[in-house]
Design a protein around this motif. Structure first.
Motif, PDB file in Angstrom:
ATOM      1  N   SER A   1       0.826  -1.221   0.000  1.00 38.94           N
ATOM      2  CA  SER A   1       0.000   0.000   0.000  1.00 38.94           C
ATOM      3  C   SER A   1       0.858   1.269   0.000  1.00 38.94           C
ATOM      4  O   SER A   1       0.351   2.359  -0.225  1.00 38.94           O
ATOM      5  N   GLN A   2       2.163   1.130   0.237  1.00 41.91           N
ATOM      6  CA  GLN A   2       3.044   2.293   0.331  1.00 41.91           C
ATOM      7  C   GLN A   2       3.575   2.787  -1.012  1.00 41.91           C
ATOM      8  O   GLN A   2       4.255   3.811  -1.071  1.00 41.91           O
ATOM      9  N   PHE A   3       3.275   2.080  -2.088  1.00 43.58           N
ATOM     10  CA  PHE A   3       3.767   2.547  -3.390  1.00 43.58           C
ATOM     11  C   PHE A   3       2.803   2.155  -4.503  1.00 43.58           C
ATOM     12  O   PHE A   3       1.993   1.244  -4.349  1.00 43.58           O
ATOM     13  N   SER A   4       2.894   2.867  -5.618  1.00 41.30           N
ATOM     14  CA  SER A   4       2.031   2.585  -6.759  1.00 41.30           C
ATOM     15  C   SER A   4       2.815   2.412  -8.060  1.00 41.30           C
ATOM     16  O   SER A   4       2.247   1.983  -9.057  1.00 41.30           O
ATOM     17  N   GLU A   5       4.094   2.741  -8.054  1.00 41.01           N
ATOM     18  CA  GLU A   5       4.895   2.641  -9.272  1.00 41.01           C
ATOM     19  C   GLU A   5       4.926   1.206  -9.776  1.00 41.01           C
ATOM     20  O   GLU A   5       5.065   0.270  -8.999  1.00 41.01           O
ATOM     21  N   LEU A   6       4.839   1.075 -11.088  1.00 39.41           N
ATOM     22  CA  LEU A   6       4.914  -0.239 -11.711  1.00 39.41           C
ATOM     23  C   LEU A   6       6.361  -0.561 -12.077  1.00 39.41           C
ATOM     24  O   LEU A   6       7.134   0.342 -12.418  1.00 39.41           O
TER      25      LEU A   6
ATOM     26  N   LYS B   1       4.978  -4.161  -8.186  1.00 42.93           N
ATOM     27  CA  LYS B   1       3.677  -4.168  -8.849  1.00 42.93           C
ATOM     28  C   LYS B   1       3.965  -4.121 -10.347  1.00 42.93           C
ATOM     29  O   LYS B   1       4.793  -3.327 -10.806  1.00 42.93           O
TER      30      LYS B   1
ATOM     31  N   GLU C   1      -3.009  -5.471 -13.105  1.00 41.64           N
ATOM     32  CA  GLU C   1      -2.027  -5.143 -12.072  1.00 41.64           C
ATOM     33  C   GLU C   1      -1.807  -6.363 -11.191  1.00 41.64           C
ATOM     34  O   GLU C   1      -2.751  -6.976 -10.710  1.00 41.64           O
TER      35      GLU C   1
END
Length: 123
Positions: A15-20, A38, A94
């Motif tokens: 939950s602390q990052f969204s970068e792929l 991710k 994702e």
């Protein structure tokens, strides 16, 4: 056991990052890094000449393309790519994964290029 030992909560770390396609180091095991990432879309074809690579799918679905056929991983499944085997991870949706690799392993192996990134440590 150290009194300061705290379990790593994978859902919290994710939950602390969204970068792929950006690996995040969450633990160290001897000379190995435990990393989260991710993924969505297609990575690059590459090899790791000196090390095997472990992929464990946490959520989503991962296809690991190999020159002699694809391996499809569902949540809770893992696959070890032997050293020197050319592969290309692909995620149509994702997908969250855990990787286990020796410290300093470059994500793009021998391919290099714009998707090469050093693993960042999550606190």
């Amino acid at each position: 056991m150290s009194k300061s030992a705290v379990p790593v909560n994978l859902a919290d770390k994710l939950s602390q990052f969204s970068e792929l396609w950006s690996q995040k180091k969450v633990a160290v095991l001897n000379d190995y890094e435990v990393k989260l990432a991710k993924l969505k879309g297609e990575f690059v074809w590459h090899t790791h000449a000196d090390t095997d690579e472990l992929f464990l799918v946490i959520s989503g679905r991962l296809t690991i393309q190999l020159r002699d056929g694809d391996v499809v991983l569902e949540p809770g499944e893992l696959f070890v790519i032997p050293r020197g085997v050319e592969h290309c991870p692909v995620a149509d949706e994702e997908t969250a994964i855990l990787l286990l690799e020796p410290m300093g392993t470059i994500n793009t192996g021998d391919a290099g290029g714009p998707m090469t990134r050093a693993a960042e440590t999550l606190s």
